[in-house]
Design an enzyme around this catalytic site. Structure first.
Site, PDB file in Angstrom:
ATOM      1  N   GLY A 124     -45.087-130.121 -39.597  1.00  6.62           N
ATOM      2  CA  GLY A 124     -44.447-128.828 -39.785  1.00  6.62           C
ATOM      3  C   GLY A 124     -44.342-128.541 -41.272  1.00  6.62           C
ATOM      4  N   GLN A 151     -41.302-124.644 -48.918  1.00  6.72           N
ATOM      5  CA  GLN A 151     -41.826-125.933 -49.385  1.00  6.72           C
ATOM      6  C   GLN A 151     -43.064-125.765 -50.261  1.00  6.72           C
ATOM      7  OE1 GLN A 151     -41.632-127.841 -45.234  1.00  6.72           O
ATOM      8  NE2 GLN A 151     -41.219-129.536 -46.621  1.00  6.72           N
ATOM      9  N   CYS A 162     -39.716-135.794 -44.192  1.00  8.92           N
ATOM     10  CA  CYS A 162     -39.950-134.446 -44.703  1.00  8.92           C
ATOM     11  C   CYS A 162     -40.935-134.536 -45.864  1.00  8.92           C
ATOM     12  CB  CYS A 162     -38.618-133.855 -45.183  1.00  8.92           C
ATOM     13  SG  CYS A 162     -38.775-132.192 -45.837  1.00  8.92           S
ATOM     14  N   LEU A 163     -41.903-133.638 -45.900  1.00 11.48           N
ATOM     15  CA  LEU A 163     -42.901-133.674 -46.977  1.00 11.48           C
ATOM     16  C   LEU A 163     -42.260-133.445 -48.346  1.00 11.48           C
ATOM     17  CD1 LEU A 163     -45.931-131.758 -45.386  1.00 11.48           C
ATOM     18  CD2 LEU A 163     -45.600-134.223 -45.589  1.00 11.48           C
ATOM     19  N   HIS A 166     -35.767-128.415 -37.720  1.00 11.78           N
ATOM     20  CA  HIS A 166     -35.987-128.954 -39.069  1.00 11.78           C
ATOM     21  C   HIS A 166     -36.567-127.867 -39.984  1.00 11.78           C
ATOM     22  CE1 HIS A 166     -37.455-132.325 -41.855  1.00 11.78           C
ATOM     23  NE2 HIS A 166     -38.069-131.247 -42.323  1.00 11.78           N
ATOM     24  N   GLU A 167     -37.604-127.174 -39.504  1.00 10.10           N
ATOM     25  CA  GLU A 167     -38.260-126.153 -40.340  1.00 10.10           C
ATOM     26  C   GLU A 167     -37.353-124.938 -40.541  1.00 10.10           C
ATOM     27  OE1 GLU A 167     -40.710-127.239 -41.898  1.00 10.10           O
ATOM     28  OE2 GLU A 167     -41.088-128.930 -40.571  1.00 10.10           O
ATOM     29  N   HIS A 181     -35.029-125.570 -43.272  1.00 14.87           N
ATOM     30  CA  HIS A 181     -35.627-125.344 -44.598  1.00 14.87           C
ATOM     31  C   HIS A 181     -35.416-123.899 -45.038  1.00 14.87           C
ATOM     32  CE1 HIS A 181     -37.619-128.950 -45.919  1.00 14.87           C
ATOM     33  NE2 HIS A 181     -38.238-129.133 -44.773  1.00 14.87           N
TER      34      HIS A 181
END
Ligand code: NI
Length: 172
Positions: free
Chosen positions: A45, A50, A92-93, A134-135, A138
């Site tokens: 995702g 991000q 998480c990236l 999660h996204e 963000h």
């Protein structure tokens, strides 16, 4: 189409609440950039902030599992309802090498536009519900570290400080 740099913990974009998209002229370019960047980094995702873009859009691809058949795009999403409880370890990236246990709703009702700007209001559960939350977090300027236990914060203190310092250097 392009792979963009993924911003990390300490970057102001991750703490900026994303804006609704009202101008869809360049949406296809943004969608492609998000997918290219997510795949390049082996993510499941990726939210627009991000890659430093503060608009309400994220992409998800868990098509390697049985829960979703194809990559998905979520524009101007909103959680309408939330029920049940599930705890999973998430990465998480934007937080490389950090893994945190996060409590989330096990089922959500999510309202969004897809890549064709078609509106949906759909129930999600399982991994897909977790990734969407999660996204969506963000885009609301929230990170998994916000859910971290005191022991997790101690465990990752050095790593998080390194990320903060690298972002402070970038600004100065
Ligand atoms: Ni993330």
């Amino acid at each position: 189409m392009a792979v963009k740099p993924v911003v990390t913990y300490g970057h102001e974009s991750l703490r900026t609440v994303a804006q609704e998209i009202v101008d869809f002229k360049e949406i296809d370019i943004l969608i492609n950039d998000l997918f290219d960047t997510m795949y390049e980094n082996d993510g499941i995702g990726l939210a627009a902030n991000q890659i430093g873009i503060n608009f309400k859009i994220f992409v998800v691809d868990i098509s390697h599992t049985e829960e979703a058949e194809s990559p998905m795009v979520f524009i101007n999403g909103k959680i309408m309802d939330c029920s049940g409880e599930t705890i999973d370890t998430e990465g998480c990236l934007s937080l490389p090498d950090v893994r945190i246990r996060v409590k989330r709703c096990s089922e959500i009702l999510f309202s969004y536009l897809d890549e064709n700007l078609v509106h949906h209001e759909k129930t999600f559960n399982g991994l897909l519900a977790t990734v969407i939350q999660h996204e969506n977090d963000h885009l609301e300027a929230k990170l998994i570290t916000d859910y971290a236990s005191p022991s997790d914060l101690i465990k990752y203190e050095k790593k998080l400080n390194e990320l903060l310092e690298s972002n402070a250097k970038r600004r100065s």
